[in-house]
Design an enzyme around this catalytic site. Structure first.
Site, mmCIF file in Angstrom:
data_model
loop_
_atom_site.group_PDB
_atom_site.id
_atom_site.type_symbol
_atom_site.label_atom_id
_atom_site.label_comp_id
_atom_site.label_asym_id
_atom_site.label_seq_id
_atom_site.Cartn_x
_atom_site.Cartn_y
_atom_site.Cartn_z
ATOM 1 N N SER A 1 0.700 -1.135 -0.021
ATOM 2 C CA SER A 1 0.086 0.061 -0.052
ATOM 3 C C SER A 1 0.784 1.088 -0.127
ATOM 4 O O SER A 1 2.021 1.225 0.509
ATOM 5 C CB SER A 1 -0.846 0.034 1.335
ATOM 6 N N PRO A 2 0.383 2.368 -0.504
ATOM 7 C CA PRO A 2 0.968 3.697 -0.546
ATOM 8 C C PRO A 2 1.214 4.165 0.866
ATOM 9 O O PRO A 2 0.120 4.084 1.724
ATOM 10 C CB PRO A 2 0.280 4.491 -1.185
ATOM 11 N N ARG B 1 -7.632 6.613 -6.702
ATOM 12 C CA ARG B 1 -7.866 6.174 -5.239
ATOM 13 C C ARG B 1 -8.671 7.072 -4.753
ATOM 14 O O ARG B 1 -8.805 8.413 -4.949
ATOM 15 C CB ARG B 1 -6.705 6.229 -4.457
ATOM 16 N N TYR C 1 -7.034 15.301 -0.031
ATOM 17 C CA TYR C 1 -6.065 16.248 -0.444
ATOM 18 C C TYR C 1 -6.719 16.915 -1.561
ATOM 19 O O TYR C 1 -8.180 16.768 -1.766
ATOM 20 C CB TYR C 1 -5.039 15.272 -1.014
ATOM 21 N N CYS D 1 3.300 7.005 3.302
ATOM 22 C CA CYS D 1 4.094 8.297 3.348
ATOM 23 C C CYS D 1 5.184 8.062 4.511
ATOM 24 O O CYS D 1 5.011 7.414 5.416
ATOM 25 C CB CYS D 1 3.226 9.566 3.883
ATOM 26 N N GLN E 1 1.918 6.592 -7.097
ATOM 27 C CA GLN E 1 0.715 7.515 -6.723
ATOM 28 C C GLN E 1 1.205 8.775 -6.688
ATOM 29 O O GLN E 1 2.089 9.625 -6.228
ATOM 30 C CB GLN E 1 0.462 7.080 -5.072
#
Length: 764
Positions: free
Chosen positions: A414-415, A622, A574, A417, A492
């Protein structure tokens, strides 16, 4: 204690028995509005495990109940002229009236007083006379209604209609589910035998289908005849019978009330069973919950710790979590039946497996323990469906194709950060981080949100793709993964919007920088954290054009870096997500207002990216499928958002939720976001990636085989173990997964150790 139990169903009678058994000095009276032999419904179902728990509380009652049980291990699912059978479930059924008679005899033997046909209008009258009043008066509880403001019940009247009937047709060996398509829509059956003579027959359908069929205008005999004709193949000429003497006409078709009270007690009044909470009959646990409430309540009341209200508080604290767990499982299965037409396109093998695992309490590995041959048949069918030879392999290790990209399995890193870049440049940390996971067996590795400009970052530590130098650094990572594994790489791409210019997560998540802030933009001038976050500027058309150009440039650089897929980040509050959610988009122009208008700019950016991204490479989007805030995006909205992106050329929807508003109140749990993916995938027939507290191989196998998603993205498990997928394969005895050639010795040792541990466990 002097105790009044208001309600003579299983909850009230069982509680009275346990209290009187614990202390014969208790003066207990059970009061019920009905006659002793008047009951609605036909049979009650328990699992073998449930009965073991009841035995500890009162063995005499359990022995008598079990002497009247009809026991079975199988579940039969009839669908599209097929019967799929799964065994090893361990259920037992008993006539509701027989169980009540057993309880009544036991209560009489212990000295409990029972008053039948006594109308209960005011529980406070009893509260003045007795030390304790137990509201065991069911889903339409008078006790709860009297103090509704205090108990604060959240009552959700569901949409499906169901009719509870009986028949002398003996369903010998299995709990039976059957699905019938009519010109009006689908009907489904829940049926089981509960004694030597009778079986329960519950027929259920969405209300829209019920209305189309004109059942709202039926008399009782017409409803029964309709159901007899519908399921004639299972009835073998037997009639259906109703014992709902108080219901007439279409009122025989009920709606389920999902009830959960915020408070379960007030002074010396306490609620148990359906008065406090309900569990849908699809999971067969309403009576189980009620009897377990009785066990817990009797236990705390017979202790010597605290006042009566203090003991009642302990009772709620002890039972509330378990009730929530079971109610969550029941909700999952209940909504599966409510949305049945979502699944009827499936082949019988998948629909049956989807049904059997719909509660999310039972998964692939549990089914395998119950019935290895059944799961072997599912795994073989699924492998063939994926173009593999006819042999059983864990569903998570089947391939998946999107455009020209073929993934070796269904696991995604998974993405996540990492907040470790300098000026957006991925460095040695990122090289180690991504390449380690690229060698770890997952089919697809996603980068963290990679920003399209310096001002698009969440924090100073976020990675970027706005310069050629950054693209070269990413290419080094991608090239290594491609050269040393079968994993594919996805970038992403996103823009932080109003959530930008904040500290690194470990220095203060969502807190603005002390110095060095950059200006923020958003669809509307609304800060993320009111009174704390920087207030963004409302975007102009010039801003929109600039951001769109940045996304296009980032897309071109991602292609130059060799990425196999890109993901358009329109989730988590975002920038692009802020356009979609009504909580964050309050514009008055063509980019605000309706859902279609709110999606206009995100789609504009996506289309521009798709136009320059190679045609044989896939694109993901997403989304946040649920804002978890009243007035925010709902799962139904998310389905429409997904449809718009699907029509624009999105190949797969990455379904997440939340993080749009600080007012959110998510409902967490295992695989808690999977239902959103399920809805989007099976209503729109678009591939999905699902996320959200997925941490076991069993979760992945279950989700994939049941058709709830096509890929599963795991975050924290991959932080803890970069080789999570390789280890999951070894633990399942699946050897046909590629390990880096340098590490094959470790593979052999791991498989040998696991085999030895398995043998030791068998011999223990």
């Amino acid at each position: 204690m002097r105790i009044a139990c208001l309600g003579g169903g299983p909850a009230g009678l069982y509680f009275a028995i346990l209290m009187k058994k614990a202390n014969p000095a208790h003066d207990i009276t059970v009061i019920d509005r009905n006659a002793a032999d008047n009951t609605f419904g036909w049979g009650i179902v328990f699992s073998d495990k449930t009965m073991d728990g009841f035995r500890d509380a009162d063995e005499q009652v359990v022995n008598e109940i079990e002497a009247n049980f009809h026991h079975w291990d199988d579940v039969d699912v009839y669908f599209k002229d097929r019967r799929i059978t799964s065994s090893g479930h361990g259920f037992c059924g008993i006539a509701r009236l027989k169980m009540l008679q057993i309880f009544q005899r036991r209560a009489t033997e212990l000295g409990v007083k029972m008053l039948w046909e006594q109308e209960i209008t005011d529980p406070d009258t009893y509260a003045k006379e007795y030390d304790l009043v137990v509201g065991a008066d069911g889903v339409f509880s008078t006790t709860r209604a009297k103090h509704e403001a205090h108990f604060n019940p959240r009552i959700d009247l569901r949409t499906n209609r169901f009719i509870w009937l009986g028949t002398k047709k003996k369903l010998e060996t299995a709990f039976t589910f059957s699905f019938k398509e009519t010109e009006f829509g689908w009907f489904n059956l829940h049926a089981y035998r509960f004694n030597e003579e009778m079986s329960t027959f519950i027929v259920e359908t969405p209300e829209t289908t019920w209305l189309k069929a004109g059942i709202d205008k039926f008399e009782a005999d017409q409803s029964i005849s309709f159901c007899e004709n519908l399921f004639a193949d299972l009835l073998d000429g037997n009639k259906l019978i109703s014992n709902a003497r108080h219901l007439r006409g279409s009122a025989m078709w009920l709606k389920f009330n999902r009830v959960l009270c915020e408070r379960w007690y007030k002074d010396n009044i306490v609620l148990i069973g359906d008065a406090a909470h309900t569990a849908h009959f699809a999971i067969g646990s309403g009576t189980k919950l009620a009897m377990e409430d009785a066990i817990s309540l009797a236990k705390v009341l017979n202790s010597s710790e605290g006042t009566v209200p203090e003991r009642l508080a302990r009772y709620q604290a002890e039972r509330e979590i378990e009730a929530l767990k079971l109610q969550s499982a029941a909700r999952n299965r209940m909504t599966w039946f409510e949305d049945i037409e979502r699944y009827t396109y499936m082949e019988p093998e998948q629909l049956a497996f989807s049904l059997l695992t719909s509660s999310q309490r039972v998964g692939h590995s549990n089914q395998k323990l119950r019935d290895p041959k059944y799961v072997e048949s599912v795994d073989t069918w699924f492998a063939q469906k994926c173009g593999l030879p006819a042999k059983p392999i864990p569903p998570m290790f089947t391939p998946f194709k999107l455009r020209g990209m073929v993934l070796a399995n269904r696991v995604v890193v998974s993405p996540m950060c990492t907040y470790s870049a300098t000026d957006g440049l991925p460095d040695d940390f990122h090289f180690q981080h991504y390449t380690a996971r690229g060698l770890g067996g997952a089919a697809l590795v996603m980068t963290e949100m990679t920003c399209v400009s310096a001002d698009a970052r969440i924090s100073p530590g976020c990675t970027g793709i706005w310069s050629d130098e950054q693209a070269h650094a990413w290419k080094r990572i991608v090239s290594f993964v491609h050269a040393n594994s079968k994993a594919k790489m996805s970038m992403q791409i996103g823009h932080a919007g109003r959530k930008g210019s904040t500290k690194l997560a470990w220095d203060g998540i969502d807190q603005p920088l002390v110095e060095g802030n950059w200006p923020l933009i958003a669809p509307s001038a609304l800060p993320y954290v009111v009174g704390t976050s920087q207030v963004p500027r409302e975007m102009t058309r010039v801003d929109m054009d600039k951001v769109k150009a940045d996304f296009v440039a980032a897309t071109l650089r991602a292609e130059s870096a060799g990425f196999d897929m890109i993901e358009f980040h329109a989730a988590h509050g975002y920038l692009l997500s802020s356009f979609i959610s009504p909580l964050t988009n309050q514009r008055g122009d063509e980019y605000g207002g309706s859902l279609e208008n709110r999606c206009r700019y995100p789609l504009e950016v996506f289309n521009a990216m798709r136009a320059v991204w190679p045609a044989d490479k896939p694109m993901s989007v997403r989304i946040s499928a649920h804002d978890w805030v009243a007035g925010g995006t709902t799962p139904s909205d998310a389905a429409e958002v997904s449809r718009l992106f699907k029509d624009a050329g999105a190949d797969i929807i990455h379904v997440s939720s939340g993080q749009v508003s600080k007012d959110e109140k998510p409902v967490y749990g295992r695989m808690f976001q999977v239902p959103f993916s399920d809805k989007i995938r099976n209503e729109l027939h678009v591939p999905t990636i699902t996320v959200g507290n997925i941490y076991e191989a069993d979760h992945v196998n279950t989700i994939i085989a049941a058709g709830r998603a096509d890929l599963c993205a795991l975050a924290r498990p991959h932080l803890a173990d970069p080789a999570w997928t390789l280890h999951a394969a070894a633990e399942q005895g699946y050897a046909d997964i590629a390990w880096p050639k340098q590490y094959v010795g470790g593979k052999i040792q791991l498989e040998r150790n696991l085999e030895r541990a398995g043998q030791l466990a068998l011999n223990a």
